[in-house]
Design a protein around this motif. Structure first.
Motif, PDB file in Angstrom:
ATOM      1  N   GLY A  31       0.805  -1.205   0.000  1.00  0.00           N
ATOM      2  CA  GLY A  31       0.000   0.000   0.000  1.00  0.00           C
ATOM      3  C   GLY A  31       0.838   1.254   0.000  1.00  0.00           C
ATOM      4  O   GLY A  31       2.068   1.203  -0.143  1.00  0.00           O
ATOM      5  N   GLU A  32       0.155   2.368   0.169  1.00  0.00           N
ATOM      6  CA  GLU A  32       0.800   3.669   0.166  1.00  0.00           C
ATOM      7  C   GLU A  32       1.714   3.802   1.385  1.00  0.00           C
ATOM      8  O   GLU A  32       1.323   3.465   2.498  1.00  0.00           O
ATOM      9  CB  GLU A  32      -0.253   4.771   0.187  1.00  0.00           C
ATOM     10  CG  GLU A  32      -1.144   4.759  -1.021  1.00  0.00           C
ATOM     11  CD  GLU A  32      -2.302   5.735  -0.904  1.00  0.00           C
ATOM     12  OE1 GLU A  32      -2.379   6.482   0.096  1.00  0.00           O
ATOM     13  OE2 GLU A  32      -3.128   5.737  -1.821  1.00  0.00           O
ATOM     14  N   ASN A  33       2.919   4.287   1.175  1.00  0.00           N
ATOM     15  CA  ASN A  33       3.870   4.471   2.258  1.00  0.00           C
ATOM     16  C   ASN A  33       3.594   5.810   2.939  1.00  0.00           C
ATOM     17  O   ASN A  33       4.153   6.829   2.584  1.00  0.00           O
ATOM     18  CB  ASN A  33       5.304   4.412   1.730  1.00  0.00           C
ATOM     19  CG  ASN A  33       6.324   4.393   2.843  1.00  0.00           C
ATOM     20  OD1 ASN A  33       5.976   4.276   4.011  1.00  0.00           O
ATOM     21  ND2 ASN A  33       7.580   4.503   2.481  1.00  0.00           N
ATOM     22  N   GLU A  34       2.699   5.760   3.907  1.00  0.00           N
ATOM     23  CA  GLU A  34       2.387   6.949   4.681  1.00  0.00           C
ATOM     24  C   GLU A  34       2.423   6.570   6.161  1.00  0.00           C
ATOM     25  O   GLU A  34       2.403   5.405   6.493  1.00  0.00           O
ATOM     26  CB  GLU A  34       1.079   7.587   4.216  1.00  0.00           C
ATOM     27  CG  GLU A  34      -0.104   6.686   4.132  1.00  0.00           C
ATOM     28  CD  GLU A  34      -0.865   6.629   5.455  1.00  0.00           C
ATOM     29  OE1 GLU A  34      -0.648   7.435   6.364  1.00  0.00           O
ATOM     30  OE2 GLU A  34      -1.688   5.734   5.572  1.00  0.00           O
ATOM     31  N   PHE A  74      -0.006   3.723   7.787  1.00  0.00           N
ATOM     32  CA  PHE A  74      -0.450   2.565   6.999  1.00  0.00           C
ATOM     33  C   PHE A  74      -0.126   1.237   7.686  1.00  0.00           C
ATOM     34  O   PHE A  74      -0.997   0.383   7.845  1.00  0.00           O
ATOM     35  CB  PHE A  74       0.157   2.590   5.591  1.00  0.00           C
ATOM     36  CG  PHE A  74      -0.259   1.407   4.758  1.00  0.00           C
ATOM     37  CD1 PHE A  74      -1.530   1.334   4.238  1.00  0.00           C
ATOM     38  CD2 PHE A  74       0.623   0.364   4.520  1.00  0.00           C
ATOM     39  CE1 PHE A  74      -1.942   0.234   3.487  1.00  0.00           C
ATOM     40  CE2 PHE A  74       0.234  -0.728   3.770  1.00  0.00           C
ATOM     41  CZ  PHE A  74      -1.051  -0.799   3.252  1.00  0.00           C
ATOM     42  N   GLU A 115      10.173  -0.946   1.939  1.00  0.00           N
ATOM     43  CA  GLU A 115       9.749   0.157   1.089  1.00  0.00           C
ATOM     44  C   GLU A 115      10.112  -0.125  -0.360  1.00  0.00           C
ATOM     45  O   GLU A 115      11.105  -0.785  -0.650  1.00  0.00           O
ATOM     46  CB  GLU A 115      10.434   1.459   1.514  1.00  0.00           C
ATOM     47  CG  GLU A 115       9.924   2.012   2.805  1.00  0.00           C
ATOM     48  CD  GLU A 115      10.529   3.380   3.124  1.00  0.00           C
ATOM     49  OE1 GLU A 115      11.036   4.053   2.207  1.00  0.00           O
ATOM     50  OE2 GLU A 115      10.480   3.760   4.301  1.00  0.00           O
ATOM     51  N   SER A 116       9.322   0.442  -1.260  1.00  0.00           N
ATOM     52  CA  SER A 116       9.639   0.350  -2.689  1.00  0.00           C
ATOM     53  C   SER A 116      10.879   1.206  -2.966  1.00  0.00           C
ATOM     54  O   SER A 116      11.272   2.042  -2.151  1.00  0.00           O
ATOM     55  CB  SER A 116       8.459   0.825  -3.528  1.00  0.00           C
ATOM     56  OG  SER A 116       8.204   2.197  -3.293  1.00  0.00           O
ATOM     57  N   LYS A 135       7.454   5.258  -2.508  1.00  0.00           N
ATOM     58  CA  LYS A 135       6.040   5.613  -2.611  1.00  0.00           C
ATOM     59  C   LYS A 135       5.130   4.551  -1.978  1.00  0.00           C
ATOM     60  O   LYS A 135       4.053   4.867  -1.474  1.00  0.00           O
ATOM     61  CB  LYS A 135       5.659   5.823  -4.075  1.00  0.00           C
ATOM     62  CG  LYS A 135       4.239   6.294  -4.267  1.00  0.00           C
ATOM     63  CD  LYS A 135       3.939   6.588  -5.721  1.00  0.00           C
ATOM     64  CE  LYS A 135       2.489   7.022  -5.867  1.00  0.00           C
ATOM     65  NZ  LYS A 135       2.125   7.282  -7.245  1.00  0.00           N
ATOM     66  N   HIS A 136       5.554   3.294  -2.022  1.00  0.00           N
ATOM     67  CA  HIS A 136       4.754   2.190  -1.496  1.00  0.00           C
ATOM     68  C   HIS A 136       5.554   1.418  -0.452  1.00  0.00           C
ATOM     69  O   HIS A 136       6.773   1.520  -0.392  1.00  0.00           O
ATOM     70  CB  HIS A 136       4.327   1.244  -2.628  1.00  0.00           C
ATOM     71  CG  HIS A 136       3.422   1.899  -3.602  1.00  0.00           C
ATOM     72  ND1 HIS A 136       3.879   2.517  -4.746  1.00  0.00           N
ATOM     73  CD2 HIS A 136       2.075   2.068  -3.587  1.00  0.00           C
ATOM     74  CE1 HIS A 136       2.857   3.026  -5.406  1.00  0.00           C
ATOM     75  NE2 HIS A 136       1.756   2.765  -4.717  1.00  0.00           N
ATOM     76  N   GLN A 160      -7.587   1.748   4.428  1.00  0.00           N
ATOM     77  CA  GLN A 160      -7.320   2.811   3.465  1.00  0.00           C
ATOM     78  C   GLN A 160      -5.869   2.733   3.003  1.00  0.00           C
ATOM     79  O   GLN A 160      -4.955   2.565   3.801  1.00  0.00           O
ATOM     80  CB  GLN A 160      -7.574   4.174   4.106  1.00  0.00           C
ATOM     81  CG  GLN A 160      -7.367   5.331   3.168  1.00  0.00           C
ATOM     82  CD  GLN A 160      -7.638   6.654   3.862  1.00  0.00           C
ATOM     83  OE1 GLN A 160      -8.085   6.710   4.992  1.00  0.00           O
ATOM     84  NE2 GLN A 160      -7.352   7.727   3.158  1.00  0.00           N
ATOM     85  N   GLY A 161      -5.672   2.820   1.691  1.00  0.00           N
ATOM     86  CA  GLY A 161      -4.329   2.822   1.119  1.00  0.00           C
ATOM     87  C   GLY A 161      -3.850   1.488   0.604  1.00  0.00           C
ATOM     88  O   GLY A 161      -2.804   1.409  -0.038  1.00  0.00           O
ATOM     89  N   ARG A 182      -3.253  -1.412  -1.813  1.00  0.00           N
ATOM     90  CA  ARG A 182      -3.256  -1.506  -3.273  1.00  0.00           C
ATOM     91  C   ARG A 182      -3.267  -2.948  -3.756  1.00  0.00           C
ATOM     92  O   ARG A 182      -3.769  -3.246  -4.838  1.00  0.00           O
ATOM     93  CB  ARG A 182      -2.033  -0.805  -3.843  1.00  0.00           C
ATOM     94  CG  ARG A 182      -1.994   0.684  -3.599  1.00  0.00           C
ATOM     95  CD  ARG A 182      -3.127   1.365  -4.369  1.00  0.00           C
ATOM     96  NE  ARG A 182      -3.202   2.755  -4.051  1.00  0.00           N
ATOM     97  CZ  ARG A 182      -4.217   3.338  -3.437  1.00  0.00           C
ATOM     98  NH1 ARG A 182      -5.251   2.637  -3.077  1.00  0.00           N
ATOM     99  NH2 ARG A 182      -4.202   4.620  -3.181  1.00  0.00           N
TER     100      ARG A 182
END
Length: 95
Positions: A27-30, A33, A57-58, A62-63, A89-90, A92
């Motif tokens: 998913g989104e790296n925030e 998450f 991490e990518s 980003k992911h 949420q987030g 993918r």
């Protein structure tokens, strides 16, 4: 998606229950998450669940890939975890 009984039959054919199971979520790296993914799994498995977590991490950051290893009691519990993970949420992609 296949019907739940077909998924349960497939899980029973491929895994021994109770036993360990790996869940992979991308998913989104925030900031929150990973904690949301872990909380979803713990909610499905039970509050006393021991969930091992690994992240990666990518290349561009980003992911993030989250690998969860947990003891599950049944194929239905696996389906329950995936159901709650889908709602995070987030997310993918899941494996």
């Amino acid at each position: 998606m296949s019907d739940p009984q077909t998924m349960i039959d497939r899980l029973n054919a491929m895994h021994t229950f109770p036993g360990p199971f790996l869940f992979k979520v991308i998913g989104e790296n925030e900031p929150t998450f990973v904690s949301r993914v872990v909380q979803a799994a713990v909610n499905a498995i039970g509050g006393d669940a021991d969930v091992d977590v690994e992240t990666r991490e990518s290349g561009k950051g980003k992911h993030i890939a989250v690998t969860l290893s947990a003891q599950v009691q049944s194929p239905q519990m696996v389906l329950d975890v995936y159901e709650l993970l889908r709602a995070v949420q987030g997310v993918r992609f899941m494996m």
